[in-house]
Design a protein around this motif. Sequence first.
Motif, PDB file in Angstrom:
ATOM      1  N   HIS A  38      57.675  37.191  43.030  1.00  0.00           N
ATOM      2  CA  HIS A  38      57.628  37.203  44.492  1.00  0.00           C
ATOM      3  C   HIS A  38      56.915  35.960  45.014  1.00  0.00           C
ATOM      4  CE1 HIS A  38      58.885  41.417  44.339  1.00  0.00           C
ATOM      5  NE2 HIS A  38      57.992  41.563  43.369  1.00  0.00           N
ATOM      6  N   GLY A  39      57.029  35.738  46.296  1.00  0.00           N
ATOM      7  CA  GLY A  39      56.325  34.633  46.946  1.00  0.00           C
ATOM      8  C   GLY A  39      56.663  33.293  46.319  1.00  0.00           C
ATOM      9  N   SER A  40      55.614  32.552  45.952  1.00  0.00           N
ATOM     10  CA  SER A  40      55.814  31.233  45.343  1.00  0.00           C
ATOM     11  C   SER A  40      56.123  31.336  43.854  1.00  0.00           C
ATOM     12  CB  SER A  40      54.553  30.382  45.531  1.00  0.00           C
ATOM     13  OG  SER A  40      53.484  30.929  44.768  1.00  0.00           O
ATOM     14  N   LYS A  41      56.079  32.542  43.342  1.00  0.00           N
ATOM     15  CA  LYS A  41      56.326  32.830  41.925  1.00  0.00           C
ATOM     16  C   LYS A  41      55.228  32.259  41.030  1.00  0.00           C
ATOM     17  CE  LYS A  41      61.279  33.305  42.584  1.00  0.00           C
ATOM     18  NZ  LYS A  41      61.121  34.526  43.275  1.00  0.00           N
ATOM     19  N   ASN A  42      54.088  31.993  41.613  1.00  0.00           N
ATOM     20  CA  ASN A  42      52.946  31.459  40.892  1.00  0.00           C
ATOM     21  C   ASN A  42      51.990  32.607  40.554  1.00  0.00           C
ATOM     22  OD1 ASN A  42      50.360  30.274  40.346  1.00  0.00           O
ATOM     23  ND2 ASN A  42      51.070  28.397  41.333  1.00  0.00           N
ATOM     24  N   ALA A  43      51.413  32.559  39.377  1.00  0.00           N
ATOM     25  CA  ALA A  43      50.467  33.602  38.975  1.00  0.00           C
ATOM     26  C   ALA A  43      49.042  33.155  39.293  1.00  0.00           C
ATOM     27  CB  ALA A  43      50.613  33.903  37.485  1.00  0.00           C
ATOM     28  N   GLY A  44      48.762  32.977  40.567  1.00  0.00           N
ATOM     29  CA  GLY A  44      47.445  32.553  41.003  1.00  0.00           C
ATOM     30  C   GLY A  44      46.940  33.433  42.124  1.00  0.00           C
ATOM     31  N   ALA A  45      45.713  33.177  42.519  1.00  0.00           N
ATOM     32  CA  ALA A  45      45.075  33.998  43.552  1.00  0.00           C
ATOM     33  C   ALA A  45      45.780  33.858  44.911  1.00  0.00           C
ATOM     34  CB  ALA A  45      43.605  33.625  43.682  1.00  0.00           C
ATOM     35  N   THR A  46      46.255  32.662  45.236  1.00  0.00           N
ATOM     36  CA  THR A  46      46.914  32.473  46.533  1.00  0.00           C
ATOM     37  C   THR A  46      48.192  33.282  46.628  1.00  0.00           C
ATOM     38  OG1 THR A  46      45.983  30.263  46.734  1.00  0.00           O
ATOM     39  CG2 THR A  46      47.880  30.771  48.115  1.00  0.00           C
ATOM     40  N   ASN A  47      49.004  33.225  45.599  1.00  0.00           N
ATOM     41  CA  ASN A  47      50.241  34.005  45.625  1.00  0.00           C
ATOM     42  C   ASN A  47      49.933  35.496  45.553  1.00  0.00           C
ATOM     43  OD1 ASN A  47      53.119  34.054  45.820  1.00  0.00           O
ATOM     44  ND2 ASN A  47      53.171  34.690  43.681  1.00  0.00           N
ATOM     45  N   THR A  48      48.907  35.867  44.823  1.00  0.00           N
ATOM     46  CA  THR A  48      48.497  37.272  44.777  1.00  0.00           C
ATOM     47  C   THR A  48      48.116  37.739  46.177  1.00  0.00           C
ATOM     48  OG1 THR A  48      47.714  37.023  42.510  1.00  0.00           O
ATOM     49  CG2 THR A  48      46.902  38.927  43.733  1.00  0.00           C
ATOM     50  N   TYR A  49      47.426  36.872  46.917  1.00  0.00           N
ATOM     51  CA  TYR A  49      47.059  37.201  48.298  1.00  0.00           C
ATOM     52  C   TYR A  49      48.309  37.398  49.153  1.00  0.00           C
ATOM     53  CZ  TYR A  49      45.058  36.749  52.947  1.00  0.00           C
ATOM     54  OH  TYR A  49      44.706  36.966  54.248  1.00  0.00           O
ATOM     55  N   ARG A  50      49.263  36.495  49.008  1.00  0.00           N
ATOM     56  CA  ARG A  50      50.499  36.601  49.789  1.00  0.00           C
ATOM     57  C   ARG A  50      51.278  37.870  49.457  1.00  0.00           C
ATOM     58  NH1 ARG A  50      51.984  31.142  47.830  1.00  0.00           N
ATOM     59  NH2 ARG A  50      50.913  29.691  49.200  1.00  0.00           N
ATOM     60  N   VAL A  51      51.354  38.176  48.176  1.00  0.00           N
ATOM     61  CA  VAL A  51      52.205  39.277  47.724  1.00  0.00           C
ATOM     62  C   VAL A  51      51.498  40.627  47.807  1.00  0.00           C
ATOM     63  CG1 VAL A  51      53.461  40.203  45.715  1.00  0.00           C
ATOM     64  CG2 VAL A  51      53.535  37.758  46.221  1.00  0.00           C
ATOM     65  N   LEU A  52      50.243  40.675  47.383  1.00  0.00           N
ATOM     66  CA  LEU A  52      49.551  41.970  47.262  1.00  0.00           C
ATOM     67  C   LEU A  52      48.385  42.156  48.230  1.00  0.00           C
ATOM     68  CD1 LEU A  52      49.472  42.138  43.361  1.00  0.00           C
ATOM     69  CD2 LEU A  52      51.096  43.245  44.914  1.00  0.00           C
ATOM     70  N   GLY A  53      47.963  41.091  48.882  1.00  0.00           N
ATOM     71  CA  GLY A  53      46.886  41.215  49.852  1.00  0.00           C
ATOM     72  C   GLY A  53      45.525  40.846  49.294  1.00  0.00           C
ATOM     73  N   ARG A  54      44.556  40.877  50.182  1.00  0.00           N
ATOM     74  CA  ARG A  54      43.197  40.449  49.859  1.00  0.00           C
ATOM     75  C   ARG A  54      42.546  41.314  48.796  1.00  0.00           C
ATOM     76  NH1 ARG A  54      38.637  40.016  54.408  1.00  0.00           N
ATOM     77  NH2 ARG A  54      39.200  42.196  54.558  1.00  0.00           N
ATOM     78  N   ARG A  55      42.809  42.587  48.846  1.00  0.00           N
ATOM     79  CA  ARG A  55      42.163  43.508  47.896  1.00  0.00           C
ATOM     80  C   ARG A  55      42.512  43.171  46.442  1.00  0.00           C
ATOM     81  NH1 ARG A  55      41.490  49.907  48.828  1.00  0.00           N
ATOM     82  NH2 ARG A  55      40.174  50.241  47.026  1.00  0.00           N
ATOM     83  N   ALA A  56      43.693  42.646  46.206  1.00  0.00           N
ATOM     84  CA  ALA A  56      44.097  42.224  44.860  1.00  0.00           C
ATOM     85  C   ALA A  56      43.685  40.781  44.590  1.00  0.00           C
ATOM     86  CB  ALA A  56      45.602  42.370  44.688  1.00  0.00           C
ATOM     87  N   VAL A  58      41.109  38.907  45.754  1.00  0.00           N
ATOM     88  CA  VAL A  58      39.686  38.612  45.556  1.00  0.00           C
ATOM     89  C   VAL A  58      39.266  38.803  44.098  1.00  0.00           C
ATOM     90  CG1 VAL A  58      37.340  39.339  46.167  1.00  0.00           C
ATOM     91  CG2 VAL A  58      39.030  38.933  47.964  1.00  0.00           C
ATOM     92  N   PRO A  59      39.609  39.923  43.450  1.00  0.00           N
ATOM     93  CA  PRO A  59      39.251  40.037  42.024  1.00  0.00           C
ATOM     94  C   PRO A  59      39.926  38.972  41.160  1.00  0.00           C
ATOM     95  CG  PRO A  59      39.923  42.174  42.878  1.00  0.00           C
ATOM     96  CD  PRO A  59      40.183  41.168  43.946  1.00  0.00           C
ATOM     97  N   VAL A  60      41.174  38.639  41.477  1.00  0.00           N
ATOM     98  CA  VAL A  60      41.865  37.587  40.716  1.00  0.00           C
ATOM     99  C   VAL A  60      41.094  36.279  40.841  1.00  0.00           C
ATOM    100  CG1 VAL A  60      43.940  36.155  40.608  1.00  0.00           C
ATOM    101  CG2 VAL A  60      44.144  38.635  40.822  1.00  0.00           C
ATOM    102  N   LEU A  61      40.728  35.917  42.049  1.00  0.00           N
ATOM    103  CA  LEU A  61      39.988  34.678  42.278  1.00  0.00           C
ATOM    104  C   LEU A  61      38.639  34.700  41.563  1.00  0.00           C
ATOM    105  CD1 LEU A  61      39.725  31.943  43.698  1.00  0.00           C
ATOM    106  CD2 LEU A  61      38.735  33.170  45.648  1.00  0.00           C
ATOM    107  N   LEU A  62      37.909  35.795  41.676  1.00  0.00           N
ATOM    108  CA  LEU A  62      36.588  35.877  41.049  1.00  0.00           C
ATOM    109  C   LEU A  62      36.683  35.819  39.523  1.00  0.00           C
ATOM    110  CD1 LEU A  62      34.840  38.534  43.319  1.00  0.00           C
ATOM    111  CD2 LEU A  62      34.520  36.053  43.305  1.00  0.00           C
TER     112      LEU A  62
END
Length: 108
Positions: A38-56, A58-62
Amino acid sequence: KMFEGAVLPLYLVAYFLGSIPTAVWIGKLFYRVDVRDHGSKNAGATNTYRVLGRRAAVPVLLIDILKGFTATSLIHLYPDLLVRDSSEFVLVKILCGSLAVLGHLFPI
């Protein structure tokens, strides 16, 4: 000493730490979604934010930050190998951090 055999395992561990796909694991484990589909198809915190929201995201980023911190701290497992705060010590830390980033960008 920066490229001696004793330091090479640190470089491998740093790369493998970076290769851990935090966004994919959190997305699949808690949301049953592979963010790479989904989204940019990137497995990073930014795409996680776009696809799944902040709740997902933030832990990815940390966790991703923690992976980089851990990679740069690996040299402390070898206290007698390099003189602390020497230029070689700093270069090994930079190389470990860089390898973690490379692992993040180009995981196995």
